[in-house]
Design a protein around this motif. Structure first.
Motif, PDB file in Angstrom:
ATOM      1  N   VAL A  74       0.851  -1.187   0.000  1.00 23.63           N
ATOM      2  CA  VAL A  74       0.000   0.000   0.000  1.00 23.63           C
ATOM      3  C   VAL A  74       0.887   1.236   0.000  1.00 23.63           C
ATOM      4  N   LEU A  75       0.623   2.136  -0.932  1.00 25.14           N
ATOM      5  CA  LEU A  75       1.307   3.432  -0.995  1.00 25.14           C
ATOM      6  C   LEU A  75       0.310   4.473  -0.518  1.00 25.14           C
ATOM      7  N   LEU A  76       0.566   5.054   0.655  1.00 27.65           N
ATOM      8  CA  LEU A  76      -0.451   5.825   1.368  1.00 27.65           C
ATOM      9  C   LEU A  76      -0.031   7.272   1.596  1.00 27.65           C
ATOM     10  N   ASP A  77      -0.866   8.192   1.105  1.00 32.33           N
ATOM     11  CA  ASP A  77      -0.696   9.603   1.423  1.00 32.33           C
ATOM     12  C   ASP A  77      -1.327   9.855   2.791  1.00 32.33           C
ATOM     13  N   LEU A  78      -0.894  10.904   3.476  1.00 36.78           N
ATOM     14  CA  LEU A  78      -1.459  11.204   4.796  1.00 36.78           C
ATOM     15  C   LEU A  78      -2.581  12.229   4.734  1.00 36.78           C
ATOM     16  N   SER A  79      -2.451  13.231   3.896  1.00 35.57           N
ATOM     17  CA  SER A  79      -3.458  14.299   3.812  1.00 35.57           C
ATOM     18  C   SER A  79      -4.516  13.909   2.775  1.00 35.57           C
ATOM     19  N   LEU A  80      -5.590  13.309   3.254  1.00 29.88           N
ATOM     20  CA  LEU A  80      -6.635  12.790   2.378  1.00 29.88           C
ATOM     21  C   LEU A  80      -7.986  13.391   2.736  1.00 29.88           C
ATOM     22  N   PRO A 116       2.528  -4.501   3.786  1.00 26.24           N
ATOM     23  CA  PRO A 116       3.548  -3.454   3.904  1.00 26.24           C
ATOM     24  C   PRO A 116       3.011  -2.108   3.406  1.00 26.24           C
ATOM     25  N   VAL A 117       3.318  -1.054   4.151  1.00 24.27           N
ATOM     26  CA  VAL A 117       2.821   0.286   3.823  1.00 24.27           C
ATOM     27  C   VAL A 117       3.988   1.253   3.694  1.00 24.27           C
ATOM     28  N   LEU A 118       4.011   1.949   2.564  1.00 23.56           N
ATOM     29  CA  LEU A 118       4.964   3.029   2.348  1.00 23.56           C
ATOM     30  C   LEU A 118       4.187   4.336   2.377  1.00 23.56           C
ATOM     31  N   ASP A 155       5.732   0.818   7.268  1.00 26.54           N
ATOM     32  CA  ASP A 155       6.978   0.083   7.081  1.00 26.54           C
ATOM     33  C   ASP A 155       8.087   0.962   6.520  1.00 26.54           C
ATOM     34  N   ASP A 156       7.715   2.022   5.833  1.00 28.68           N
ATOM     35  CA  ASP A 156       8.706   2.921   5.256  1.00 28.68           C
ATOM     36  C   ASP A 156       8.044   4.275   5.028  1.00 28.68           C
ATOM     37  N   TYR A 157       8.874   5.293   4.757  1.00 26.00           N
ATOM     38  CA  TYR A 157       8.388   6.670   4.680  1.00 26.00           C
ATOM     39  C   TYR A 157       9.205   7.410   3.629  1.00 26.00           C
ATOM     40  N   LEU A 207       9.985  -3.724  -0.091  1.00 26.79           N
ATOM     41  CA  LEU A 207       8.904  -4.120   0.799  1.00 26.79           C
ATOM     42  C   LEU A 207       8.224  -5.387   0.296  1.00 26.79           C
ATOM     43  N   HIS A 208       7.966  -5.448  -1.007  1.00 22.73           N
ATOM     44  CA  HIS A 208       7.325  -6.632  -1.578  1.00 22.73           C
ATOM     45  C   HIS A 208       8.214  -7.860  -1.442  1.00 22.73           C
TER      46      HIS A 208
END
Length: 226
Positions: free
Chosen positions: A48-54, A74-76, A96-98, A115-116
């Protein structure tokens, strides 16, 4: 390789969708924080590639609830919030990462593949050591660690610690490798923090037949019952 991209910036998610698809990823896009968890559950992505400001719901809240539900994909985190405090908050929530914006596409893709790959190694080891009720096992479908058919209650960092050890059963794993798995890219955490995580994991393994052994100068070893 399935990727769920949770990002509301239309120009950015269009560009990322195009670029990552060309690199071999099956990219699904969600641009609404309120719908993100539902898409996550339904798609069962590899990363999952996740933005914070949604809109609708903040990315940190989405991540925290996902981890509470046992979703261990796993989330980046990909965000314009680049301060140390923001990174710590994201990692504490279970990331998992930033990677702060702006970013280099090659670096993003390298981190996604790392991550994968890490997750796939855990899956492969689990498949070759199926759960028999006597030891702990990694359930590929749910992403949980089981013992006697029951889910072990683990915090995200404890889960990352155990996953790294289960990828190499019977082998010593260095503290450096474990630190990178549990605190990826977090430079402000003292190295000794991995010992705190190890202590908590050791307590939660009591009664499972699996033991965590400290090897002085080498790291940690996960011993499974014979």
């Amino acid at each position: 390789m399935k990727l769920l991209l949770v990002e509301d910036d239309a120009a950015l998610h269009t560009a990322l969708h195009r670029s990552l698809t060309r690199l071999g990823w099956n990219v699904q896009v969600c641009d609404d924080g309120r719908a993100a968890l539902g898409r996550w559950r339904a798609l069962k992505p590899d990363v999952v590639l996740l933005d914070l400001s949604l809109p609708g719901r903040d990315g940190l809240h989405i991540l925290a609830q996902a981890r509470d539900e046992g979703l261990v994909t796993p989330v980046l985190i990909l965000t314009a919030r680049g301060t140390v405090g923001d990174r710590i908050a994201g990692l504490n929530a279970g990331a998992d990462d930033y990677l702060p914006k702006p970013f280099d596409l090659d670096e993003l893709e390298a981190r996604l593949r790392a991550l994968h790959r890490r997750q796939s190694e855990s899956y492969d080891k689990s498949a070759s050591n199926p759960h028999d009720g006597k030891t702990i096992s990694y359930d590929k479908e749910s992403g949980a660690i089981l013992h006697a058919g029951q889910v072990l209650e683990l915090a995200p960092r404890e889960l990352a610690f155990l996953r790294a050890l289960m990828a190499r059963p019977g082998q010593a794993v260095s503290k450096e490798r474990l630190f990178e798995a549990v605190f990826p890219g977090l430079q402000d955490v003292q190295f000794e923090a991995i010992e705190v995580v190890a202590y908590r994991v050791r307590k939660k393994l009591q009664g499972t037949g699996t033991t965590l052994t400290t090897l002085r100068g080498l790291g940690y070893l996960l011993k499974l019952p014979s």
